[in-house]
Scaffold this active site. Structure first.
Site, PDB file in Angstrom:
ATOM      1  N   HIS A 177      44.483  88.700  23.937  1.00 35.62           N
ATOM      2  CA  HIS A 177      45.877  88.404  24.807  1.00 35.62           C
ATOM      3  C   HIS A 177      46.560  90.067  25.203  1.00 35.62           C
ATOM      4  O   HIS A 177      47.833  89.795  25.546  1.00 35.62           O
ATOM      5  CB  HIS A 177      46.691  87.973  23.568  1.00 35.62           C
ATOM      6  CG  HIS A 177      47.889  86.936  24.115  1.00 35.62           C
ATOM      7  ND1 HIS A 177      48.898  86.376  23.343  1.00 35.62           N
ATOM      8  CD2 HIS A 177      47.772  86.471  25.271  1.00 35.62           C
ATOM      9  CE1 HIS A 177      49.622  85.733  24.086  1.00 35.62           C
ATOM     10  NE2 HIS A 177      49.190  85.547  25.336  1.00 35.62           N
ATOM     11  N   ASP A 223      51.995  88.563  13.672  1.00 37.37           N
ATOM     12  CA  ASP A 223      52.281  89.136  15.107  1.00 37.37           C
ATOM     13  C   ASP A 223      53.876  88.742  15.198  1.00 37.37           C
ATOM     14  O   ASP A 223      54.497  89.071  16.156  1.00 37.37           O
ATOM     15  CB  ASP A 223      51.443  88.730  16.015  1.00 37.37           C
ATOM     16  CG  ASP A 223      51.258  87.213  16.315  1.00 37.37           C
ATOM     17  OD1 ASP A 223      51.835  86.375  15.291  1.00 37.37           O
ATOM     18  OD2 ASP A 223      51.204  86.966  17.526  1.00 37.37           O
ATOM     19  N   ASN A 224      54.130  87.666  14.643  1.00 40.86           N
ATOM     20  CA  ASN A 224      55.668  87.346  14.707  1.00 40.86           C
ATOM     21  C   ASN A 224      55.873  86.061  13.546  1.00 40.86           C
ATOM     22  O   ASN A 224      55.071  85.987  12.896  1.00 40.86           O
ATOM     23  CB  ASN A 224      56.022  86.500  16.082  1.00 40.86           C
ATOM     24  CG  ASN A 224      54.884  85.399  16.284  1.00 40.86           C
ATOM     25  OD1 ASN A 224      54.280  85.687  17.461  1.00 40.86           O
ATOM     26  ND2 ASN A 224      54.911  84.310  15.817  1.00 40.86           N
ATOM     27  N   ASP A 234      48.675  85.166  13.096  1.00 37.96           N
ATOM     28  CA  ASP A 234      49.283  84.736  13.909  1.00 37.96           C
ATOM     29  C   ASP A 234      50.192  83.650  13.798  1.00 37.96           C
ATOM     30  O   ASP A 234      49.678  82.475  13.306  1.00 37.96           O
ATOM     31  CB  ASP A 234      48.332  84.323  15.010  1.00 37.96           C
ATOM     32  CG  ASP A 234      48.569  84.090  16.593  1.00 37.96           C
ATOM     33  OD1 ASP A 234      49.774  84.031  16.757  1.00 37.96           O
ATOM     34  OD2 ASP A 234      47.878  83.984  17.535  1.00 37.96           O
ATOM     35  N   ASP A 235      51.533  83.893  13.966  1.00 39.75           N
ATOM     36  CA  ASP A 235      52.427  83.003  13.583  1.00 39.75           C
ATOM     37  C   ASP A 235      52.692  82.435  12.125  1.00 39.75           C
ATOM     38  O   ASP A 235      52.798  81.547  11.820  1.00 39.75           O
ATOM     39  CB  ASP A 235      52.158  81.721  14.394  1.00 39.75           C
ATOM     40  CG  ASP A 235      52.547  81.770  15.944  1.00 39.75           C
ATOM     41  OD1 ASP A 235      52.478  82.885  16.309  1.00 39.75           O
ATOM     42  OD2 ASP A 235      52.255  80.700  16.708  1.00 39.75           O
ATOM     43  N   CYS A 248      53.628  86.172  20.492  1.00 37.99           N
ATOM     44  CA  CYS A 248      52.424  87.034  20.436  1.00 37.99           C
ATOM     45  C   CYS A 248      52.136  88.317  21.308  1.00 37.99           C
ATOM     46  O   CYS A 248      51.982  89.419  20.547  1.00 37.99           O
ATOM     47  CB  CYS A 248      51.041  86.111  20.627  1.00 37.99           C
ATOM     48  SG  CYS A 248      51.319  84.334  19.910  1.00 37.99           S
TER      49      CYS A 248
HETATM   50 CA    CA Z   1      51.897  84.585  17.492  1.00 40.36          CA
END
Ligand code: CA
Length: 463
Positions: free
Chosen positions: A141, A294-295, A43-44, A83
């Site tokens: 999420h 995810d990004n 994540d990130d 996300c």
């Molecule tokens: Ca993210």
């Protein structure tokens, strides 16, 4: 259920002795059992923050194993640079704009529409008829209403949390569930869910997620093919790490970067334990393992996307292009680099192809089976055209070949880049190549023409 792979297996068994198939080239072979699928999602995490993309201050030897024993995709994209929508695209294999998942959803558990709509299928639901056992671990999420939770959406097991982020230390879990949430971000403090029950944990969250993933594979691999969706929330904020991991980075002076490094290192340990478990159980050759973020790296967690421009939330490469590797031992080459653009959308298309699952023609997937591309059998581009749309940012982007057009006032207006020549997106060609820009703009307007509006209110609208 009679699946395509089942049919192929029988045909292969019947005719192999006659036709001498034994020396067939190393392409995807119909296996006795369809392949397992593991998606490891961080994540990130920044593009530059894995060893396989050149990171020097944070060793990631276990994550690197996926690239070393499989394929590193240098131009791996997600479908959105934050996300929730990115996960909706990944999990359905369809551009999330097709079903109104246009922004991070509200965490409001009373909203039955704030997630992937029931009219769409996620990977677990697609694989269910083929006999897969599925588990989601970590960040969900994709909807907090009971009908949108993992066990209502094709997963047999869940361990994790429903919101878009979470605290990492269990002593901070002082709310029972979302009904106790009074303010924004309180959802970072809820107890975890095991299936539909609230449970207590006593370890660092990242370690607990790794434990659950390893445990699932050990317990369930004999039940038939499995799908494990391991969605770490690390290294998303809050920046929290245990001393054990912080102690690995005495030479990183910046406190935030040091904590980030420790958080990534904890993920890396977990990835190592999971890969070791596959080895111990002799599952490597029948398990496809994807690793991606995810990004792009965010501006608030000390991540790095170098050499790419921008970060999470933007439409530049630093928001949309992520660390991306895939391993399928014995089927994909080992230690190869693949430089053509691939997408998180391809994960669903790859697994359904090799699981022999039929797709509803009214809900076509937007990805492709990556195997023939990554083995070199198909030398074309998997995606001649890719699109992005960010409704709250009023942003659109398209990449056709190596030409990328961005339409986004918040990112600087109308910009045309040639990614092959200028991956840093420094040289805006929009005036020099006005005809190309106009052509791409028409394409992207056409792509968005039939999309529904937002299906739910954004994050921040509740409580
Ligand atoms: Ca993210």
């Amino acid at each position: 259920m009679w699946t395509r792979s089942g049919l192929f297996s029988c045909v292969a068994v019947l005719f192999a002795p006659l036709c001498g198939f034994a020396s067939a080239p190393a392409v995807a072979q119909p296996a006795q059992s369809p392949p397992n699928l593991i998606i490891i999602l961080t994540d990130d995490q920044g593009y530059a923050d894995v060893g396989f993309n050149g990171c020097r201050d944070i060793p990631t030897p276990n994550i690197d194993r996926i690239a070393k024993e499989g394929v590193r995709c240098t131009e791996g994209y997600v479908t959105y640079s934050v996300c929730g929508p990115s996960r909706a695209g990944l999990m359905t294999g369809r551009y999330q704009d097709r079903f109104g998942f246009t922004t991070n959803p509200t965490i409001d558990p009373s909203n039955p529409d704030a997630g992937i709509p029931l009219s769409e299928k996620n990977i677990a639901e697609l694989l269910d008829p083929a006999g897969y056992t599925s588990m989601a671990v970590g960040k969900w999420h994709l909807g907090t209403h009971p009908r949108l939770r993992p066990l209502s959406r094709g997963f047999d097991e869940f361990f994790g949390f429903l919101s878009g982020g979470h605290n990492y230390f269990p002593e901070q879990y002082d709310l029972n569930d979302l009904s106790d949430v009074k303010r924004q971000w309180d959802w970072y403090r809820t107890r975890l869910l095991r299936d539909n029950e609230r449970v207590d944990i006593d370890g660092y969250l990242t370690d607990e997620l790794s434990d659950a993933a390893v445990d699932f594979v050990k317990r369930r691999h004999r039940d038939g093919p499995f799908f494990l969706y391991l969605a770490y929330n690390a290294p998303h904020t809050p920046m929290q790490a245990t001393q054990k991991y912080l102690d690995r980075f005495p030479d990183i002076p910046n406190e935030r970067r040091r904590t980030y490094a420790a958080m990534v290192s904890a993920v890396d340990d977990g990835v190592g334990r999971l890969l070791d478990t596959l080895d111990e159980l002799a599952l490597a050759e029948n398990t496809i393992v994807f690793f991606l973020s995810d990004n792009g790296g965010a501006s608030n967690n000390a991540s790095r996307n170098a050499p790419l421009r921008g970060n999470k939330s933007t439409m530049f490469e630093g928001g949309l292009r992520v660390p991306f590797a895939v391993r399928w031992t014995g089927t994909l080459p080992a230690g190869a680099d693949y430089h053509k653009p691939v997408s998180s959308l391809d994960i669903a298309a790859t697994i359904v192809t090799h699981a022999g699952v039929d797709i509803n023609p009214d809900k076509p997937l937007d990805g492709v089976d990556l195997v023939p591309f990554l083995t070199g059998q198909n030398r074309a581009r998997p995606h001649p055209v890719m699109y992005w749309r960010m409704v709250p940012r009023d942003g659109l982007a398209i990449r056709r070949g190596d030409e990328k057009l961005i339409l986004c006032e918040k990112d600087g207006g109308r910009m045309l880049f040639n990614i092959a020549e200028d991956q840093r997106e420094r040289n805006n060609l929009v005036n020099a190549r006005g005809a190309v820009a106009a052509e791409l703009e028409a394409m992207i307007q056409g792509w968005t023409a039939d999309f529904p509006g937002p299906a739910f209110p954004p994050l921040g609208s509740w409580p």
